[in-house]
Design a protein around this motif. Sequence first.
Motif, mmCIF file in Angstrom:
data_model
loop_
_atom_site.group_PDB
_atom_site.id
_atom_site.type_symbol
_atom_site.label_atom_id
_atom_site.label_comp_id
_atom_site.label_asym_id
_atom_site.label_seq_id
_atom_site.Cartn_x
_atom_site.Cartn_y
_atom_site.Cartn_z
ATOM 1 N N GLN A 97 -21.542 -6.937 21.681
ATOM 2 C CA GLN A 97 -22.279 -7.278 20.841
ATOM 3 C C GLN A 97 -21.681 -8.441 19.902
ATOM 4 N N ASP A 98 -20.684 -8.573 19.734
ATOM 5 C CA ASP A 98 -19.718 -9.180 18.814
ATOM 6 C C ASP A 98 -18.954 -10.614 19.454
ATOM 7 N N SER A 99 -19.141 -10.749 20.518
ATOM 8 C CA SER A 99 -18.345 -11.580 21.315
ATOM 9 C C SER A 99 -19.185 -13.115 21.130
ATOM 10 N N GLU A 100 -18.046 -14.008 21.033
ATOM 11 C CA GLU A 100 -18.427 -15.421 20.711
ATOM 12 C C GLU A 100 -18.226 -16.377 21.923
ATOM 13 N N ALA A 129 -9.650 -16.429 29.727
ATOM 14 C CA ALA A 129 -8.536 -15.990 28.733
ATOM 15 C C ALA A 129 -9.445 -15.781 27.387
ATOM 16 N N TYR A 130 -8.852 -14.726 26.545
ATOM 17 C CA TYR A 130 -9.282 -14.301 25.324
ATOM 18 C C TYR A 130 -8.445 -14.637 24.369
ATOM 19 N N ASP A 131 -8.723 -14.983 23.127
ATOM 20 C CA ASP A 131 -7.999 -15.076 21.942
ATOM 21 C C ASP A 131 -8.443 -14.138 20.649
ATOM 22 N N ASP A 132 -7.528 -13.534 20.323
ATOM 23 C CA ASP A 132 -7.624 -12.671 19.102
ATOM 24 C C ASP A 132 -6.680 -13.007 17.960
ATOM 25 N N ALA A 133 -7.092 -14.030 17.061
ATOM 26 C CA ALA A 133 -6.178 -14.560 16.313
ATOM 27 C C ALA A 133 -5.651 -13.331 15.276
ATOM 28 N N ARG A 134 -5.982 -12.336 15.197
ATOM 29 C CA ARG A 134 -5.157 -11.170 14.468
ATOM 30 C C ARG A 134 -4.001 -10.584 15.202
ATOM 31 N N GLN A 158 -6.723 -24.049 38.242
ATOM 32 C CA GLN A 158 -7.147 -23.069 39.337
ATOM 33 C C GLN A 158 -7.203 -21.753 38.854
ATOM 34 N N PRO A 159 -8.096 -20.695 39.382
ATOM 35 C CA PRO A 159 -8.293 -19.373 38.815
ATOM 36 C C PRO A 159 -7.112 -18.707 39.333
ATOM 37 N N ILE A 160 -6.685 -17.581 38.770
ATOM 38 C CA ILE A 160 -5.448 -17.029 38.904
ATOM 39 C C ILE A 160 -5.805 -15.454 39.185
ATOM 40 N N ASP A 161 -5.190 -14.980 40.309
ATOM 41 C CA ASP A 161 -5.481 -13.617 40.720
ATOM 42 C C ASP A 161 -4.766 -12.566 39.824
ATOM 43 N N VAL A 162 -5.634 -11.764 39.245
ATOM 44 C CA VAL A 162 -4.959 -10.756 38.353
ATOM 45 C C VAL A 162 -5.586 -9.116 38.756
ATOM 46 N N ASP A 163 -4.893 -8.320 38.069
ATOM 47 C CA ASP A 163 -5.272 -7.000 38.449
ATOM 48 C C ASP A 163 -6.339 -6.452 37.657
ATOM 49 N N PHE A 164 -6.535 -6.909 36.413
ATOM 50 C CA PHE A 164 -7.905 -6.425 35.648
ATOM 51 C C PHE A 164 -8.134 -7.516 34.536
ATOM 52 N N LEU A 165 -9.727 -7.622 34.071
ATOM 53 C CA LEU A 165 -10.084 -8.213 33.201
ATOM 54 C C LEU A 165 -10.751 -7.327 32.274
ATOM 55 N N ILE A 166 -10.810 -7.726 30.925
ATOM 56 C CA ILE A 166 -11.735 -6.871 30.050
ATOM 57 C C ILE A 166 -12.954 -7.116 30.424
ATOM 58 N N SER A 167 -13.646 -6.287 29.929
ATOM 59 C CA SER A 167 -15.376 -6.465 30.530
ATOM 60 C C SER A 167 -16.180 -7.689 29.641
ATOM 61 N N SER A 168 -15.798 -7.723 28.397
ATOM 62 C CA SER A 168 -16.685 -8.548 27.698
ATOM 63 C C SER A 168 -16.170 -10.079 28.092
ATOM 64 N N PRO A 211 -8.241 -19.665 33.627
ATOM 65 C CA PRO A 211 -7.512 -20.173 32.379
ATOM 66 C C PRO A 211 -8.127 -21.023 31.678
ATOM 67 N N TRP A 212 -8.793 -22.160 32.064
ATOM 68 C CA TRP A 212 -9.416 -23.224 31.273
ATOM 69 C C TRP A 212 -10.825 -22.711 30.482
ATOM 70 N N VAL A 213 -11.050 -21.337 30.778
ATOM 71 C CA VAL A 213 -12.243 -21.001 29.593
ATOM 72 C C VAL A 213 -11.500 -19.948 28.786
ATOM 73 N N ARG A 214 -11.891 -20.191 27.516
ATOM 74 C CA ARG A 214 -11.277 -19.257 26.311
ATOM 75 C C ARG A 214 -12.338 -18.808 25.523
ATOM 76 N N MET A 215 -12.296 -17.622 25.258
ATOM 77 C CA MET A 215 -13.230 -16.709 24.460
ATOM 78 C C MET A 215 -12.812 -16.114 23.172
ATOM 79 N N SER A 216 -13.078 -16.174 21.930
ATOM 80 C CA SER A 216 -12.582 -15.304 20.934
ATOM 81 C C SER A 216 -13.407 -13.981 21.136
ATOM 82 N N HIS A 217 -12.197 -13.166 20.935
ATOM 83 C CA HIS A 217 -12.624 -11.766 20.973
ATOM 84 C C HIS A 217 -11.661 -10.747 20.306
ATOM 85 N N GLU A 218 -12.277 -9.823 19.517
ATOM 86 C CA GLU A 218 -11.364 -9.068 18.867
ATOM 87 C C GLU A 218 -11.228 -7.609 19.298
#
Length: 306
Positions: A97-100, A129-134, A158-168, A211-218
Amino acid sequence: MHGGELSGESITPRTGAAVVFYNPDAACVERANRLAATMHCVVVDNTPSVRAARELGLSDAVEYLPNGENVGIATAINQGVEALIRGGFEVAILFDQDSEPPASLFTELPMVIARANASGDRVALAGPAYDDARLRGIAPFVRFKWWTLERIAPEGDQPIDVDFLISSGSCINLRWWSSIGPMEDALFIDFVDLEWCVRATQKGFRVLGVPWVRMSHELGGEPVRVLGRAYPMHSPLRHYYQFRNVIALMKRSSMPMTWKSTELIKLPVRIVIYCFFPEQRKEHFAMVWRGVRDGWSGRLGVYRHG
């Protein structure tokens, strides 16, 4: 264009959003309304009371599903995804609910899915990718390795193969939802996204960091600093779920041994930090211990007193 050119037959898939509410404030409602102005938005409300959408201030464009109780993040995500499938959508973007999210997320992630579908590539999930400034700013993507995590800088086109991503902020390819299965209801909240990603990769699907998409998330509440490093802090109840679920998952043969080895290293560190550094130390320690005990015995689902 990022990630290679689209074929002529590739078009943006029908994309909807699923947002999970829990005691939302006015800002959360406004974010959902803005989202509903750009795409179909399902709001699943886990607040322990039933309110009408208009009473909350939600737009008529929002598809509102109030549960009247906290049924957990896994069940709420499943409800939102199933609603989008019923509506004929091909892609579901999940949000807390607080994702930007940035505007680019709504076009770039579905197009990663579209390219995969057009080429026959079995991509289950794409996420930013996500950015938590704290904490540490832009978080790296990760892969499981023995005794540690391989951290991959979110760089490149290019997209990067990873083992998991957070849901938001992540984008589910609904073409493969029934093949992978829903989120695991019994986990309730923590490690839900990790378990689903492991299940997807073990069934031969790819999980891609974009990698070229960044989202703020705490992550969590106000972090504590230990030896110069910030750790996200949670309530005693959240620590119950964290420790219960990690113990329960470590007992499963289906979980990768590489992941288990990393968690064995992290576990004692987490116990020290989450039990002895916050306020309410006794409450945190009691809930951590109860979580370890319930995880070992396989007692999952919603936390019950006693």
